[in-house]
Design a protein around this motif. Structure first.
Motif, PDB file in Angstrom:
ATOM      1  N   ALA A  67       4.129  -3.633  -6.937  1.00  0.00           N
ATOM      2  CA  ALA A  67       4.635  -2.285  -7.179  1.00  0.00           C
ATOM      3  C   ALA A  67       4.464  -1.458  -5.910  1.00  0.00           C
ATOM      4  O   ALA A  67       3.990  -1.955  -4.882  1.00  0.00           O
ATOM      5  CB  ALA A  67       3.892  -1.648  -8.363  1.00  0.00           C
ATOM      6  N   LEU A  68       4.826  -0.182  -5.989  1.00  0.00           N
ATOM      7  CA  LEU A  68       4.753   0.676  -4.802  1.00  0.00           C
ATOM      8  C   LEU A  68       3.322   0.910  -4.326  1.00  0.00           C
ATOM      9  O   LEU A  68       3.108   1.340  -3.190  1.00  0.00           O
ATOM     10  CB  LEU A  68       5.425   2.020  -5.080  1.00  0.00           C
ATOM     11  CG  LEU A  68       6.954   2.048  -4.950  1.00  0.00           C
ATOM     12  CD1 LEU A  68       7.490   3.397  -5.400  1.00  0.00           C
ATOM     13  CD2 LEU A  68       7.408   1.757  -3.528  1.00  0.00           C
ATOM     14  N   ASN A  69       2.343   0.648  -5.166  1.00  0.00           N
ATOM     15  CA  ASN A  69       0.960   0.776  -4.714  1.00  0.00           C
ATOM     16  C   ASN A  69       0.538  -0.411  -3.862  1.00  0.00           C
ATOM     17  O   ASN A  69      -0.572  -0.427  -3.316  1.00  0.00           O
ATOM     18  CB  ASN A  69       0.014   0.951  -5.900  1.00  0.00           C
ATOM     19  CG  ASN A  69       0.011  -0.252  -6.834  1.00  0.00           C
ATOM     20  OD1 ASN A  69       0.921  -1.077  -6.809  1.00  0.00           O
ATOM     21  ND2 ASN A  69      -1.005  -0.356  -7.675  1.00  0.00           N
ATOM     22  N   GLU A  70       1.431  -1.380  -3.719  1.00  0.00           N
ATOM     23  CA  GLU A  70       1.164  -2.555  -2.876  1.00  0.00           C
ATOM     24  C   GLU A  70       1.936  -2.472  -1.566  1.00  0.00           C
ATOM     25  O   GLU A  70       1.378  -2.700  -0.490  1.00  0.00           O
ATOM     26  CB  GLU A  70       1.567  -3.821  -3.639  1.00  0.00           C
ATOM     27  CG  GLU A  70       1.466  -5.112  -2.853  1.00  0.00           C
ATOM     28  CD  GLU A  70       0.038  -5.533  -2.593  1.00  0.00           C
ATOM     29  OE1 GLU A  70      -0.228  -6.109  -1.530  1.00  0.00           O
ATOM     30  OE2 GLU A  70      -0.825  -5.274  -3.455  1.00  0.00           O
ATOM     31  N   SER A  71       3.217  -2.160  -1.620  1.00  0.00           N
ATOM     32  CA  SER A  71       4.042  -2.107  -0.405  1.00  0.00           C
ATOM     33  C   SER A  71       5.347  -1.397  -0.727  1.00  0.00           C
ATOM     34  O   SER A  71       5.658  -1.141  -1.899  1.00  0.00           O
ATOM     35  CB  SER A  71       4.331  -3.522   0.108  1.00  0.00           C
ATOM     36  OG  SER A  71       5.061  -4.265  -0.858  1.00  0.00           O
ATOM     37  N   MET A  72       6.128  -1.105   0.326  1.00  0.00           N
ATOM     38  CA  MET A  72       7.418  -0.464   0.102  1.00  0.00           C
ATOM     39  C   MET A  72       8.349  -1.412  -0.654  1.00  0.00           C
ATOM     40  O   MET A  72       8.251  -2.635  -0.541  1.00  0.00           O
ATOM     41  CB  MET A  72       8.051  -0.035   1.427  1.00  0.00           C
ATOM     42  CG  MET A  72       8.623  -1.159   2.262  1.00  0.00           C
ATOM     43  SD  MET A  72       9.379  -0.604   3.813  1.00  0.00           S
ATOM     44  CE  MET A  72      10.817   0.269   3.225  1.00  0.00           C
ATOM     45  N   ILE A  73       9.236  -0.816  -1.451  1.00  0.00           N
ATOM     46  CA  ILE A  73      10.248  -1.586  -2.167  1.00  0.00           C
ATOM     47  C   ILE A  73      11.598  -1.065  -1.678  1.00  0.00           C
ATOM     48  O   ILE A  73      12.087  -0.038  -2.142  1.00  0.00           O
ATOM     49  CB  ILE A  73      10.092  -1.432  -3.691  1.00  0.00           C
ATOM     50  CG1 ILE A  73       8.691  -1.897  -4.130  1.00  0.00           C
ATOM     51  CG2 ILE A  73      11.165  -2.222  -4.428  1.00  0.00           C
ATOM     52  CD1 ILE A  73       8.416  -1.758  -5.616  1.00  0.00           C
ATOM     53  N   GLY A 108       4.555 -10.272   1.430  1.00  0.00           N
ATOM     54  CA  GLY A 108       4.049  -9.144   0.653  1.00  0.00           C
ATOM     55  C   GLY A 108       5.068  -8.077   0.353  1.00  0.00           C
ATOM     56  O   GLY A 108       4.692  -6.922   0.102  1.00  0.00           O
ATOM     57  N   PHE A 109       6.364  -8.429   0.358  1.00  0.00           N
ATOM     58  CA  PHE A 109       7.411  -7.441   0.122  1.00  0.00           C
ATOM     59  C   PHE A 109       8.332  -7.857  -1.012  1.00  0.00           C
ATOM     60  O   PHE A 109       8.587  -9.046  -1.226  1.00  0.00           O
ATOM     61  CB  PHE A 109       8.262  -7.235   1.386  1.00  0.00           C
ATOM     62  CG  PHE A 109       7.600  -6.419   2.438  1.00  0.00           C
ATOM     63  CD1 PHE A 109       7.423  -5.052   2.289  1.00  0.00           C
ATOM     64  CD2 PHE A 109       7.124  -7.024   3.602  1.00  0.00           C
ATOM     65  CE1 PHE A 109       6.814  -4.292   3.267  1.00  0.00           C
ATOM     66  CE2 PHE A 109       6.503  -6.270   4.588  1.00  0.00           C
ATOM     67  CZ  PHE A 109       6.348  -4.898   4.418  1.00  0.00           C
ATOM     68  N   HIS A 110       8.852  -6.854  -1.700  1.00  0.00           N
ATOM     69  CA  HIS A 110       9.972  -7.038  -2.607  1.00  0.00           C
ATOM     70  C   HIS A 110      11.237  -7.039  -1.763  1.00  0.00           C
ATOM     71  O   HIS A 110      11.362  -6.277  -0.803  1.00  0.00           O
ATOM     72  CB  HIS A 110      10.004  -5.881  -3.610  1.00  0.00           C
ATOM     73  CG  HIS A 110      10.912  -6.096  -4.772  1.00  0.00           C
ATOM     74  ND1 HIS A 110      12.288  -6.196  -4.644  1.00  0.00           N
ATOM     75  CD2 HIS A 110      10.655  -6.221  -6.103  1.00  0.00           C
ATOM     76  CE1 HIS A 110      12.812  -6.373  -5.841  1.00  0.00           C
ATOM     77  NE2 HIS A 110      11.860  -6.398  -6.742  1.00  0.00           N
ATOM     78  N   ALA A 111      12.178  -7.884  -2.119  1.00  0.00           N
ATOM     79  CA  ALA A 111      13.428  -7.968  -1.359  1.00  0.00           C
ATOM     80  C   ALA A 111      14.261  -6.716  -1.552  1.00  0.00           C
ATOM     81  O   ALA A 111      14.193  -6.052  -2.588  1.00  0.00           O
ATOM     82  CB  ALA A 111      14.229  -9.178  -1.813  1.00  0.00           C
TER      83      ALA A 111
END
Length: 942
Positions: A482-488, A817-820
Motif C-alpha cells: 500500500a502507500l505506506n510502503e511505496s509510491m503506487i 518493492g513497487f506496484h506497477a
C-alpha cells in the motif's frame, strides 16, 4: 503561516532545492512557466479560484468540529436498511483507521494483494453461506444499486419481455433506484402487493423483487410466490437483511435466484448513508454475467494457491458497449470490515446478536399489546409498524426522549439493532404508554426458521479473541503493498497522500453515527458540510451546481449521462440518443452510455493519441439529428492536454449535443483550467483520486457530478431532497461520511495550494518522463514535448527485441518493492505512470532507478547475456521461500533475484506468492474459502 504549520508543505512531496532541480532537468525555471507551457493558453482560468483561506490541520479540524456540533445525536430506530452497529475496536483501529488497508489500490496485481484478496474471499464465502446461493461477488455499492444490478442481470438472461415486478414492501429507496435504472432501458416497473400479484397473468415478466424481512418488518414466506414466478420464466430476486439470515431460512432455500442487500450492520457505521458494502449472490448459472468483481483461487508459479480477480472483473474494457454493467469498482474496505466482523464473532456470535435484537423487539411488541397498542405485524425480526392516533406527535414525543422513529404515513415504525439496550426498550415502550412485560418467542412460521449451518469454515471459527484477531489482521496486512510502503504510480488512478488529518473525522460519533433519514434539523451540521463542499467543487469545476449522491466514478458517469438524457427529453428531443466516444476511452464510458439507453458511436484517435477531429466532425454530421452527447476525458486518456478541446466542444454544441467530461484526470486541471472553462456541460469527479479519499483497496469511492445551468434541474433526486426524481443510489448524499476527507483537503490546501498541487503533479510527471525517456520511449507528448500529469512509456520495442512482456516488467517491479503503473491501457504493451504531487523527488528517483535497472535486465536478455526463458523477469516476482529454497536452479543469483538495488537491503517487501496463473483459475473457478485447502491439495497432485 510557517512551513511547519502549513499543510500544503506536508501534502506536496518536493519543495525547495529538490523542486528547483527537477525544474532545471526539464528546462523550466518555475512552476508557473511549466504550467504556462503545458496547459493551452485558450483554456487557462481567467481568474484565481475563490475558496476560503487555507487552514492549518488543527484549524481545519476545529472548523469542521464546529460544523458537526450542529448535528443532534439521537438513537435512530428508523431501520429501512440502515442499523446501528458496534464496530469492534480491533477492526476499527486495524482496518478502518489503518493506512495499510485504506491506501492500497485495486488488487489487479494479485501477488502483492494477497491479504485483501483473502479478506474478500472471506466476504464472498460469508455472503454465499448466509444467502444459500452458489456464488457471491466481492461487494457492490449499496443495497439499492445492488437491486438495480440484479434487475440488469436478470434482464440479460431473460427469454422474453421487459416487465419487472417489485414488491411495495421493499425499502422505498430501493424501489426508487430500480425505477431510475429501469426507465432508460425501456423496462416497465410494476410496484404492488406481492400476495395479490399473479406472475402467470403478467405478459413480458422477466423478474420479481421482494424484501426479506419486508420494509414493514414482516417475515413473509415467498416460496409459493417464487414457484409461480419460475413457472412464468421469471428470475426471482430477494433483498435480504444479513443479520436476519442467521435466524431465518436462506433465500436460496426457498427459490431465490439472486439475493442482494447491504452488509452495513456487520460492523460498519451508518455515516449518514455510507460508504457501505452492498452484496449480491446468485445461482451458478448466472455467475458469468454477475456484475462487479469476483475473487477466485488459482496457483502460483510454484504450485501454491494464490488468490486473484476472476472472470468478468474488467469486462467493461473487454466488452465496452456490450457489457451488462458499468461497475468497475467495489466497496473493498467496507466489505473487509464486514467480513472481519463475521470472522471475529463467528456463527454463534452472530446468532447471539441476532437473537438479542429479536428478543428486544419481541419484548416491545408484547409490552405494546399488553397496553392495548396495535402492532400491525403478525411476524417480525427487528422492525414493526404501530398504529397510533397522531403519528407526528408520537414521533416528536420519542425524539424528545432521544429516539428517532420511522414516519410511515398514519403509522409509526420502530426498528431495533445490536446497539439497542433494555433501557431503550423501556423508554420506547413508555412513548406509547406501555410498561415492559416479558417478550414472546420466535413469531414467524417455523418453516421459515433457519435449519442449515453457515460459516462452518475454519476462518470463521478461529479468531474470536482480540489477540488472535489482531494477529490475523496483521498477517493479511503484511501481504499487501500500500502507500505506506511505496509510491503506487498508476496512471489515471491518482494514488496520492490520504493525510491523517483528513481521515480523523470519520471516527467522530457525529460523523459516523447519523442515520441517513433523520429529521433535517438533526443533520444540520452534515448538510452544512456537504453544501460547502458542493460549493467548493462547483467553483473548482466552473459549474453551476454539484450533486454528491453518486457513490462511485461509474455511478457518476451514469448520473451525468442520465442528466443529459433527461435534459433532451424535457425539450422533446426523444430521438437524441447517439453518444460519441473516442476509441481510447475507459471501458466504463460505453457501458454507462448503454445503461441510459444511448447508442454508442466510436470516434478515432490520431497517431498522437488525440481525438481525430476530422473523424469526429464526420461522425457529428452523420448523426447530427440524433446526437445526444460526446464523452471525453481531459487531459486525454493518453496524458496530453489536447489543443483542440474547445473546438471539439463547440462542434458538439453546434449540433445540439452536450459534452460529458470524464473527470478521471482532474488532478491536472484544478486551479489551472476547469471542465466549465473548457466547455463541458457535465463532469464527474473521482473524489477518491483528485480529492484525496483513499482507494481503500478498491473502494470506497465517490463520483459526484457538476453540471452547467441547463442541467441543474436534472441532478439526481431523492425522497429526502427537494426533488424526488432520478435517485441513483440509496442515500440522498450517497457515501456522505467520506466527503469529510475531501472537505478537509480543500480546507487545508486553499486555492493557492490546490493550484500548486496541480502544477507539481505536472512537474513530477514530466521529470519522470525525462528520466525514463532514454530507456523507454514516451509514447505521447504535446508538440512542445511535455506531458500532462501522467505519461505512457512504451515497452513494445524492447519486447520485440527480447521477448520480455509488459507483464514481466510489472511483476519484476514487485521485486524492487513497487506496484506497477497502469499496464497495457490505453495502449497494449505500455505502462502509464502518474506520480501525483505527493511523492518526493527521492521516491520518484527510486522508482526511476528501478525501471532503469529493469531496462538493463531486459537488454541482458536481448543481447543473449541472460536466458530467454530463465531470467529474473520471466520468473518474477521472487518470494522469500523461493529465494531460500534448496533447489535453486536458475542461471542468475539469488541476490540478483531479490536484491537488485542497494536500497532493498535496508528494507525489502516480499510478495507472498509467485506469479499467479489467471487462466488456470478461470478454468477451475474457486470463489469461496471453504474449498481452498482441498484445492491446494488437488493442485499439489497436479
Amino acid at each position: 503561516m510557517s512551513v511547519h504549520s502549513d499543510f500544503r508543505s506536508r501534502h506536496l512531496g518536493s519543495i525547495g532545492s529538490d523542486r528547483e532541480e527537477m525544474l532545471r532537468a526539464i528546462g523550466y525555471d518555475s512552476l508557473d512557466a511549466l504550467a504556462d507551457a503545458a496547459v493551452p493558453a485558450g483554456i487557462r482560468l481567467e481568474k484565481e479560484l475563490v475558496l476560503p483561506e487555507a487552514k492549518s490541520e488543527p484549524g481545519a479540524l476545529a472548523w469542521l468540529k464546529s460544523i458537526f456540533s450542529k448535528n443532534v445525536l439521537k438513537k435512530s430506530c428508523i431501520g429501512q436498511g440502515y442499523s446501528g452497529t458496534h464496530v469492534p475496536g480491533v477492526i476499527g483501529r486495524n482496518i478502518l483507521e489503518n493506512p495499510g488497508w485504506y491506501t492500497a489500490y485495486t488488487p489487479y496485481q494479485a501477488e502483492i494483494a494477497q491479504g485483501r484478496l483473502e479478506a474478500l474471499l472471506n466476504f464472498q464465502t460469508m455472503i454465499t453461506e448466509m444467502t444459500g446461493l452458489d456464488v457471491a461477488n466481492a461487494s457492490l455499492l449499496d443495497e439499492g444499486t445492488a437491486a438495480a444490478e440484479a434487475m440488469s442481470l436478470a434482464l440479460a438472461g431473460a427469454p422474453k419481455g421487459k416487465v419487472i415486478f417489485v414488491s411495495g414492501a421493499c425499502h422505498p429507496q430501493t424501489i426508487a433506484v430500480v425505477q431510475t435504472r429501469a426507465e432508460p432501458l425501456g423496462i416497465e416497473v410494476k410496484v404492488g402487493d406481492w400476495e395479490e400479484f399473479d406472475p402467470a397473468t403478467c405478459e413480458g415478466l422477466f423478474a420479481v423483487i421482494v424484501q426479506y424481512p419486508a420494509t414493514c418488518g414482516s417475515v413473509y414466506d415467498y416460496a409459493g410466490f417464487f414457484e409461480k414466478a419460475h413457472a412464468a420464466k421469471a428470475v426471482t430476486i430477494v433483498a435480504a437483511d444479513l443479520l436476519a439470515l442467521t435466524l431465518l431460512k436462506a433465500p436460496g432455500e426457498f427459490g431465490a435466484d439472486i439475493c442482494v442487500g447491504s452488509s452495513q450492520r456487520f460492523g460498519v457505521p451508518m455515516g449518514f448513508g455510507g460508504p457501505h458494502a452492498g452484496f449480491m449472490a446468485c445461482k451458478d448459472a448466472l455467475k458469468r454475467k454477475m456484475p462487479g468483481r469476483l475473487i477466485g483461487v488459482s496457483v502460483d508459479s510454484r504450485g501454491k494457491p494464490g488468490f486473484r480477480l476472476s472472470l468478468q472483473t474488467r469486462e467493461q474494457h473487454i466488452r465496452r458497449d456490450k457489457a451488462t454493467s458499468n461497475i468497475c469498482t467495489a466497496q473493498v474496505l467496507l466489505a473487509v470490515m464486514a467480513s472481519m466482523y463475521a470472522v471475529y464473532h463467528g456463527p454463534e456470535g452472530l446468532k447471539h446478536i441476532a437473537s438479542e435484537v429479536h428478543a428486544k423487539t419481541a419484548t416491545l411488541v408484547a409490552s405494546l399489546r399488553a397496553a392495548g397498542v396495535k402492532v400491525l405485524n403478525d411476524s417480525f425480526f427487528d422492525s414493526i409498524v404501530i398504529e397510533v392516533a397522531d403519528a407526528a406527535a408520537t414521533i416528536k414525543k420519542a425524539a424528545d426522549k432521544g429516539y428517532n422513529l420511522r414516519p410511515m404515513g398514519a403509522y409509526v415504525g420502530v426498528a431495533f439493532d445490536e446497539t439497542t439496550t433494555c433501557e431503550d426498550v423501556a423508554a420506547i415502550a413508555e412513548v406509547f404508554g406501555a410498561s415492559v412485560v416479558e417478550g414472546e418467542g420466535t413469531n414467524w412460521d417455523v418453516s421459515l426458521s433457519r435449519s442449515s449451518a453457515f460459516l462452518t469454515q475454519k476462518v470463521f471459527n478461529s479468531y474470536h479473541s482480540e489477540t488472535e484477531m489482531l494477529r490475523y489482521l496483521k498477517r493479511l496486512e503484511s501481504k499487501d503493498l500500500a502507500l505506506n510502503e511505496s509510491m503506487i504510480p498508476l496512471g489515471s488512478c491518482t494514488m496520492k497522500l490520504n493525510a491523517t488529518s483528513e481521515m480523523l473525522p470519520l471516527s467522530w460519533p457525529e460523523v459516523s453515527s447519523i442515520h441517513p433519514f433523520v429529521p433535517a434539523d438533526q443533520s444540520a451540521g452534515y448538510r452544512e458540510m456537504l453544501e460547502l463542499l458542493e460549493g467548493w467543487l462547483a467553483e473548482i469545476t466552473g459549474f453551476a451546481a454539484v450533486s454528491l449522491q453518486p457513490n462511485a466514478g461509474s455511478q457518476g458517469e451514469y448520473a451525468g449521462l442520465l442528466a443529459i438524457r433527461r435534459y433532451h427529453l424535457s425539450r422533446g428531443d426523444e430521438h437524441r440518443n447517439v453518444c460519441l466516444i473516442p476509441v481510447s476511452a475507459h471501458g466504463t464510458n460505453p457501458a454507462s452510455a448503454v445503461m441510459v439507453g444511448m447508442k454508442v458511436v466510436g470516434v478515432k484517435c490520431d497517431e498522437k493519441g488525440n481525438i481525430d477531429v476530422p473523424d469526429l466532425k464526420a461522425r457529428i454530421e452523420e448523426h447530427r439529428e440524433n446526437l445526444s452527447c460526446l464523452m471525453v476525458t481531459y487531459p486525454s486518456t493518453h496524458g496530453v492536454f489536447e489543443e483542440t478541446i474547445v473546438e471539439i466542444c463547440d462542434a458538439i454544441h453546434a449540433a445540439g449535443g452536450q459534452v460529458y467530461m470524464d473527470g478521471a484526470n482532474m488532478n491536472a486541471q484544478v486551479g489551472l483550467t476547469s471542465p466549465g472553462r473548457i466547455g463541458a456541460d457535465v463532469c464527474h469527479l473521482n473524489l477518491h483520486k483528485t480529492f484525496c479519499i483513499p482507494h481503500g483497496g478498491g473502494g470506497p469511492g465517490v463520483g459526484p457530478i457538476g453540471v452547467a445551468p441547463q442541467l441543474v434541474p436534472f441532478l439526481p433526486g431523492h425522497s429526502e431532497l427537494s426533488s424526488n426524481e432520478g435517485a441513483v443510489c440509496s442515500a440522498p448524499w450517497g457515501s456522505a461520511s467520506i466527503n469529510t476527507i475531501s472537505w478537509m483537503y480543500i480546507a487545508m490546501m486553499g486555492a493557492d495550494g490546490l493550484k500548486e498541487a496541480t502544477q507539481l503533479a505536472i512537474l513530477n510527471a514530466n521529470y519522470m518522463a525525462k528520466r525514463l525517456s532514454g530507456f523507454f520511449p514516451v509514447l505521447y507528448t504535446a508538440p512542445n514535448g511535455l506531458v500532462a500529469h501522467e505519461c505512457i512509456i512504451d515497452v513494445r520495442p524492447l519486447s520485440d527485441k527480447s521477448g520480455i512482456t509488459v507483464e514481466d516488467v510489472a511483476k519484476r517491479l514487485m521485486d524492487y518493492g513497487f506496484h506497477a503503473p497502469t499496464m497495457s491501457w490505453p495502449v497494449t504493451g505500455t505502462l502509464m505512470i502518474e506520480p501525483t504531487e505527493s511523492e518526493a523527488k527521492t521516491e520518484l528517483d527510486r522508482f526511476c532507478d528501478a525501471m532503469i535497472s529493469i531496462h538493463g535486465e531486459i537488454m541482458a536478455v536481448a543481447n543473449g547475456e541472460a536466458d530467454a526463458n530463465d531470467n529474473v523477469l520471466k520468473n518474477a516476482p521472487h518470494t522469500a521461500d523461493s529465494v531460500i529454497a534448496d533447489d535453486w536452479k536458475h542461471g542468475y543469483s539469488r541476490e540478483q533475484a531479490a536484491f537488485p538495488l542497494p536500497y532493498l537491503r535496508q528494507h525489502k517487501f516480499w510478495p507472498s506468492v509467485g506469479r499467479v496463473d489467471n487462466v488456470h483459475g478461470d478454468r477451475n473457478l474457486v470463489c469461496t474459502c471453504d474449498s481452498v485447502e482441498a484445492y491446494a491439495a488437488a493442485a499439489a497432485q497436479g
